[in-house]
Write a protein that holds these residues in place. Sequence first.
Motif, PDB file in Angstrom:
ATOM      1  N   SER A  35       0.805  -1.215   0.000  1.00 24.92           N
ATOM      2  CA  SER A  35       0.000   0.000   0.000  1.00 24.92           C
ATOM      3  C   SER A  35       0.840   1.268   0.000  1.00 24.92           C
ATOM      4  O   SER A  35       0.289   2.357   0.070  1.00 24.92           O
ATOM      5  N   GLY A  36       2.159   1.132  -0.085  1.00 30.26           N
ATOM      6  CA  GLY A  36       2.995   2.324  -0.158  1.00 30.26           C
ATOM      7  C   GLY A  36       2.989   3.128   1.133  1.00 30.26           C
ATOM      8  O   GLY A  36       3.345   4.297   1.141  1.00 30.26           O
ATOM      9  N   VAL A  37       2.587   2.500   2.236  1.00 27.70           N
ATOM     10  CA  VAL A  37       2.560   3.213   3.512  1.00 27.70           C
ATOM     11  C   VAL A  37       3.746   2.776   4.354  1.00 27.70           C
ATOM     12  O   VAL A  37       3.978   1.585   4.538  1.00 27.70           O
ATOM     13  N   LEU A  38       4.505   3.749   4.841  1.00 25.93           N
ATOM     14  CA  LEU A  38       5.550   3.437   5.801  1.00 25.93           C
ATOM     15  C   LEU A  38       4.889   3.458   7.170  1.00 25.93           C
ATOM     16  O   LEU A  38       4.635   4.515   7.735  1.00 25.93           O
ATOM     17  N   ASN A  39       4.570   2.274   7.661  1.00 30.49           N
ATOM     18  CA  ASN A  39       3.758   2.188   8.873  1.00 30.49           C
ATOM     19  C   ASN A  39       4.586   2.415  10.124  1.00 30.49           C
ATOM     20  O   ASN A  39       5.111   1.481  10.722  1.00 30.49           O
ATOM     21  N   PHE A  40       4.637   3.680  10.522  1.00 31.63           N
ATOM     22  CA  PHE A  40       5.432   4.015  11.689  1.00 31.63           C
ATOM     23  C   PHE A  40       4.856   3.391  12.956  1.00 31.63           C
ATOM     24  O   PHE A  40       5.550   3.236  13.955  1.00 31.63           O
ATOM     25  N   ALA A  41       3.581   3.013  12.911  1.00 35.24           N
ATOM     26  CA  ALA A  41       2.931   2.442  14.092  1.00 35.24           C
ATOM     27  C   ALA A  41       3.358   1.005  14.367  1.00 35.24           C
ATOM     28  O   ALA A  41       2.933   0.410  15.353  1.00 35.24           O
ATOM     29  N   GLN A  42       4.197   0.451  13.498  1.00 37.22           N
ATOM     30  CA  GLN A  42       4.657  -0.925  13.701  1.00 37.22           C
ATOM     31  C   GLN A  42       5.279  -1.102  15.095  1.00 37.22           C
ATOM     32  O   GLN A  42       5.055  -2.101  15.761  1.00 37.22           O
ATOM     33  N   GLY A  43       6.034  -0.114  15.543  1.00 36.65           N
ATOM     34  CA  GLY A  43       6.664  -0.201  16.864  1.00 36.65           C
ATOM     35  C   GLY A  43       5.637  -0.192  17.977  1.00 36.65           C
ATOM     36  O   GLY A  43       5.741  -0.954  18.945  1.00 36.65           O
ATOM     37  N   ALA A  44       4.624   0.653  17.829  1.00 37.60           N
ATOM     38  CA  ALA A  44       3.573   0.712  18.841  1.00 37.60           C
ATOM     39  C   ALA A  44       2.795  -0.601  18.871  1.00 37.60           C
ATOM     40  O   ALA A  44       2.404  -1.079  19.940  1.00 37.60           O
ATOM     41  N   MET A  45       2.590  -1.177  17.680  1.00 32.80           N
ATOM     42  CA  MET A  45       1.886  -2.461  17.622  1.00 32.80           C
ATOM     43  C   MET A  45       2.685  -3.543  18.353  1.00 32.80           C
ATOM     44  O   MET A  45       2.133  -4.384  19.065  1.00 32.80           O
ATOM     45  N   LEU A  46       3.987  -3.477  18.142  1.00 34.29           N
ATOM     46  CA  LEU A  46       4.885  -4.429  18.791  1.00 34.29           C
ATOM     47  C   LEU A  46       4.808  -4.300  20.315  1.00 34.29           C
ATOM     48  O   LEU A  46       4.671  -5.283  21.039  1.00 34.29           O
ATOM     49  N   LEU A  47       4.837  -3.057  20.783  1.00 35.60           N
ATOM     50  CA  LEU A  47       4.722  -2.800  22.212  1.00 35.60           C
ATOM     51  C   LEU A  47       3.374  -3.288  22.742  1.00 35.60           C
ATOM     52  O   LEU A  47       3.290  -3.942  23.771  1.00 35.60           O
ATOM     53  N   PHE A  48       2.337  -2.951  21.993  1.00 34.29           N
ATOM     54  CA  PHE A  48       0.981  -3.328  22.390  1.00 34.29           C
ATOM     55  C   PHE A  48       0.887  -4.847  22.549  1.00 34.29           C
ATOM     56  O   PHE A  48       0.322  -5.355  23.518  1.00 34.29           O
ATOM     57  N   ALA A  49       1.457  -5.576  21.592  1.00 34.24           N
ATOM     58  CA  ALA A  49       1.407  -7.035  21.633  1.00 34.24           C
ATOM     59  C   ALA A  49       2.129  -7.566  22.877  1.00 34.24           C
ATOM     60  O   ALA A  49       1.581  -8.368  23.641  1.00 34.24           O
ATOM     61  N   ALA A  50       3.350  -7.088  23.085  1.00 35.10           N
ATOM     62  CA  ALA A  50       4.137  -7.583  24.213  1.00 35.10           C
ATOM     63  C   ALA A  50       3.450  -7.267  25.542  1.00 35.10           C
ATOM     64  O   ALA A  50       3.343  -8.108  26.435  1.00 35.10           O
ATOM     65  N   LEU A  51       2.929  -6.030  25.619  1.00 33.78           N
ATOM     66  CA  LEU A  51       2.298  -5.590  26.863  1.00 33.78           C
ATOM     67  C   LEU A  51       1.028  -6.389  27.156  1.00 33.78           C
ATOM     68  O   LEU A  51       0.778  -6.792  28.297  1.00 33.78           O
ATOM     69  N   THR A  52       0.244  -6.626  26.135  1.00 32.60           N
ATOM     70  CA  THR A  52      -0.980  -7.396  26.303  1.00 32.60           C
ATOM     71  C   THR A  52      -0.648  -8.805  26.785  1.00 32.60           C
ATOM     72  O   THR A  52      -1.239  -9.313  27.735  1.00 32.60           O
ATOM     73  N   PHE A  53       0.339  -9.407  26.117  1.00 28.34           N
ATOM     74  CA  PHE A  53       0.713 -10.767  26.478  1.00 28.34           C
ATOM     75  C   PHE A  53       1.196 -10.851  27.934  1.00 28.34           C
ATOM     76  O   PHE A  53       0.706 -11.658  28.726  1.00 28.34           O
ATOM     77  N   VAL A  54       2.125  -9.967  28.288  1.00 24.56           N
ATOM     78  CA  VAL A  54       2.666  -9.989  29.651  1.00 24.56           C
ATOM     79  C   VAL A  54       1.570  -9.758  30.685  1.00 24.56           C
ATOM     80  O   VAL A  54       1.487 -10.469  31.694  1.00 24.56           O
ATOM     81  N   SER A  55       0.718  -8.789  30.411  1.00 30.37           N
ATOM     82  CA  SER A  55      -0.325  -8.461  31.383  1.00 30.37           C
ATOM     83  C   SER A  55      -1.274  -9.634  31.579  1.00 30.37           C
ATOM     84  O   SER A  55      -1.708  -9.914  32.691  1.00 30.37           O
ATOM     85  N   LEU A  56      -1.589 -10.325  30.482  1.00 34.65           N
ATOM     86  CA  LEU A  56      -2.459 -11.489  30.607  1.00 34.65           C
ATOM     87  C   LEU A  56      -1.783 -12.575  31.440  1.00 34.65           C
ATOM     88  O   LEU A  56      -2.388 -13.134  32.359  1.00 34.65           O
ATOM     89  N   VAL A  57      -0.517 -12.837  31.137  1.00 31.47           N
ATOM     90  CA  VAL A  57       0.207 -13.869  31.871  1.00 31.47           C
ATOM     91  C   VAL A  57       0.294 -13.514  33.352  1.00 31.47           C
ATOM     92  O   VAL A  57       0.080 -14.350  34.232  1.00 31.47           O
ATOM     93  N   GLU A  58       0.568 -12.232  33.628  1.00 28.06           N
ATOM     94  CA  GLU A  58       0.663 -11.800  35.031  1.00 28.06           C
ATOM     95  C   GLU A  58      -0.658 -11.940  35.775  1.00 28.06           C
ATOM     96  O   GLU A  58      -0.701 -12.077  36.986  1.00 28.06           O
ATOM     97  N   ARG A  59      -1.759 -11.884  35.018  1.00 26.46           N
ATOM     98  CA  ARG A  59      -3.069 -12.066  35.652  1.00 26.46           C
ATOM     99  C   ARG A  59      -3.460 -13.536  35.731  1.00 26.46           C
ATOM    100  O   ARG A  59      -4.621 -13.870  35.944  1.00 26.46           O
ATOM    101  N   GLY A  60      -2.519 -14.419  35.471  1.00 29.53           N
ATOM    102  CA  GLY A  60      -2.750 -15.836  35.668  1.00 29.53           C
ATOM    103  C   GLY A  60      -3.269 -16.595  34.454  1.00 29.53           C
ATOM    104  O   GLY A  60      -3.635 -17.768  34.546  1.00 29.53           O
ATOM    105  N   VAL A  61      -3.329 -15.939  33.297  1.00 28.90           N
ATOM    106  CA  VAL A  61      -3.760 -16.647  32.094  1.00 28.90           C
ATOM    107  C   VAL A  61      -2.615 -17.565  31.633  1.00 28.90           C
ATOM    108  O   VAL A  61      -1.468 -17.126  31.589  1.00 28.90           O
ATOM    109  N   PRO A  62      -2.923 -18.826  31.326  1.00 28.29           N
ATOM    110  CA  PRO A  62      -1.865 -19.746  30.890  1.00 28.29           C
ATOM    111  C   PRO A  62      -1.177 -19.259  29.599  1.00 28.29           C
ATOM    112  O   PRO A  62      -1.812 -18.601  28.772  1.00 28.29           O
ATOM    113  N   PHE A  63       0.102 -19.617  29.456  1.00 30.78           N
ATOM    114  CA  PHE A  63       0.946 -19.152  28.355  1.00 30.78           C
ATOM    115  C   PHE A  63       0.271 -19.247  26.990  1.00 30.78           C
ATOM    116  O   PHE A  63       0.129 -18.252  26.282  1.00 30.78           O
ATOM    117  N   TRP A  64      -0.174 -20.434  26.614  1.00 30.27           N
ATOM    118  CA  TRP A  64      -0.700 -20.616  25.259  1.00 30.27           C
ATOM    119  C   TRP A  64      -2.000 -19.866  25.036  1.00 30.27           C
ATOM    120  O   TRP A  64      -2.245 -19.350  23.941  1.00 30.27           O
TER     121      TRP A  64
END
Lengths: 296, 267
Positions: A35-64
Motif C-alpha cells: 500500500s505504499g505506507v511506511l507504517n510508523f505504528a509498527q513499533g507501537a503495535m509491537l509494544l501493544f502485543a508484548a504488553l498485552t501478552f505480559v499483562s495477561l500472563v501476570e493475571r494468571g492466564v496460561p501461556f498458550w
Amino acid sequence: MFDYQFFIEVLVGGLLSGVMYSLVAIGFVLIYKTSGVLNFAQGAMLLFAALTFVSLVERGVPFWLALSATLVIMVVLGITVERTVLRPLVNQSPMTLFMATLGLSYIIEGAAQLLWGTQVHGLDLGIDDVPFEVGGVLISQFDLFAAAIAGTLVTTFALFFRYTRTGLAFRAVADDQFAALAVGLRLPRVWAAVWTAAGIVALVAGLLWGARLGVQFSLSLVVLKALPVLVLGGFDSVAGAIVGGLLIGAIEKLAEVYVGPLFGGGIVAWAAYVVALGFLLVRPSGLFGQKLVERV
Amino acid sequence: MSDLLVLEGLAATYNHAIRALSDVSLTVRRGEIVALLGANGAGKSTTLKAVSNLLHAERGQLTRGRIVFDGRDATSLPSAKLVRLGLVPVLEGRHCFRALNVEENLVAGGIGGGLSRREIAAGLERVYTLFPRLKERRRSASGLTSGGEQQMSAIGRALMARPRLLVLDEPSMGLAPLVVETIFSTLKGLNREEGLSILVAEQNSTVALRYADRAAVLDAGSTVLAGDAADLRGRAEIKALYLGSPGESAAHLAALRRPSPADHAAA
Ligand SMILES: Nc1ncnc2c1ncn2[C@@H]1O[C@H](COP(=O)(O)OP(=O)(O)OP(=O)(O)O)[C@@H](O)[C@H]1O
Ligand SMILES: [Mg+2]
C-alpha cells in the motif's frame, strides 16, 4: 595475533541479534509493498502485543491461551487500523499516510498505557540466556532460539506468498496496484491479509524483544532500529529486510568490539545509522529495493 | 435487449478540477466490436476507465451520466464486481505484473474473475491455444518479455476472467504491424466464434475500423460522431479530423456532419 575464534563469536552473535532487526523490518516491508505506507505504528503495535501478552500472563492466564488471545487481538487491531485509518486515506500522498501512522502510533501507545498501566514488566519465555559452545564458539541460547522463531516465521510467509492464491494476489498488488484493481483483485482483502501478517510479526517481534529488553514503553523505539535496516535492504524487499537486518546486526556488534574502544564505547547506538547514511549516498534504493524487472 | 453496454452523457474530471469528459454517449450491442477513436487527450482512456469504475484510482471522478451494463446500473459498482459480471478491461500500456511470470499473470486474471482452481487450469489451456507464444514464455518474468508478448499477456489475463465484454485501451500501441494484426485477428476470432463483445479504443483508426462493426469518435471529451465502421472507413476526412488540432477538427467536423444512415442507426 588476530583472534579469529573471538571474531567469529562476535560475528555470529551479531548475525543472530540481526535476525531480530529483520523481524521488525519485515513488518514494515509487508505493508509498504502493498500500500505504499511506511507504517510508523509498527513499533507501537509491537509494544501493544508484548504488553498485552505480559499483562495477561501476570493475571494468571496460561501461556498458550495468552498467546492465542494476543494473536487474535493483534489481528483485530491490524484490520481495524487498515479499515478505519488507512483505507479512507487511500490515494493520498505518502506524507499524509506517514503522518497518519505516526499519529496512530501515539494512539496505540496511549491505549496500551490506559489498558495495562505504565510499569515495566519482565517477560520470561522460558529460555535461559546461557551461552553454549559450538566448535569452540560461544553462542547465546536465547539468540539462537529467537533466530529459529524468526526464521520459521519468514519461511512460512515466503511459502505463503509463493504458493497460495492470496499470496499471488499480494504479489500482484505489490507489483502494480492499478492493474490489480483492473483485473478484479479485491484489494481490501489483500490489505486485510497484509495487516494480519503485520500483526503476527508485531506479536512475535514484541515477545522476543520484550524478553530481551523488558516490556516497557521504550520497546516501541525498536522501530528506529528497523530504519537503517530498511535503508540498507530497500523498503520494498522482504529479502532485503532479512539481509539488511543480518548486516546491521553484524556491523553493530563488530563495531562495538573493534571500533568502540577507539571512541570510548557507546558506538552501538549510532553505528548502524552511520552505515545506513553512507549507504544512502551510494545506493538510495537499497540493496534489493525497487529492482525493476525491465527490458531495455 | 441486445444492448450490452450503454453510456449516456458521461462527464468526468480529474482532481475535481481538470475536465476530461463533457458528454460521452455510446452503445455496444451484444456480439459487436465497437471502436472508440480520437486524438491524444480526446478522452478515450478516461471513458474506458469510467466504464470499469477505475477513475477513482487516478483521482478522477464521474460527475454526470449513466453507465448500464447488461441491463444493470453499473455506475457505482466496484471494479472487482464488474469483472465478475463479465466486464473486463485491458489497460492502456498493458500494465503486466512485471515481477510475476507470464503464467502467474494469467492466474492473477483468473483469481480476479473469481475462478476455481480447475477453471483456472482450463483457462490457461485456452489462452495458450490462442497465444502459443505465451506458452513458450510462461516461466519468464513478464517485465522481460517483448512488447507484443506483454500485450498478449495482458489480453490473456483479461480473458482468464471469462469476459462477455472486453474493453481494450490501445492494444496496438508501440507494436509492429504484424503483431497488431495477430492480436486483432485473434480478438476477431473470439468475437466471431464465441460472441465476445469488444469495445476498443484506438489511435490506429485504419486497423480498428477494419475489424470493428461500428465506431464512435471522441473529440475534446465528447462523442462527435458514431456510425458503421464500413461507412466511416470510406470517409478519409475522419483521419484528419481526429489526428488534427482542435481548430482543424471543427472545420472537418462540419464537413462530416452530412446525415448518413449509419448515424441514424447509432442514435
Ligand atoms: N490521471 C490524470 N490526471 C489528470 N488529468 C488527466 C489524467 N489522465 C488524463 N488526464 C487528462 O484528461 C484528458 C483526457 O485524457 P485521456 O487519457 O482520456 O485521453 P486519450 O484519448 O486516452 O489520449 P491518448 O490517445 O493520448 O491515450 C486529457 O486532457 C488528459 O490530460
Ligand atoms: Mg489513452
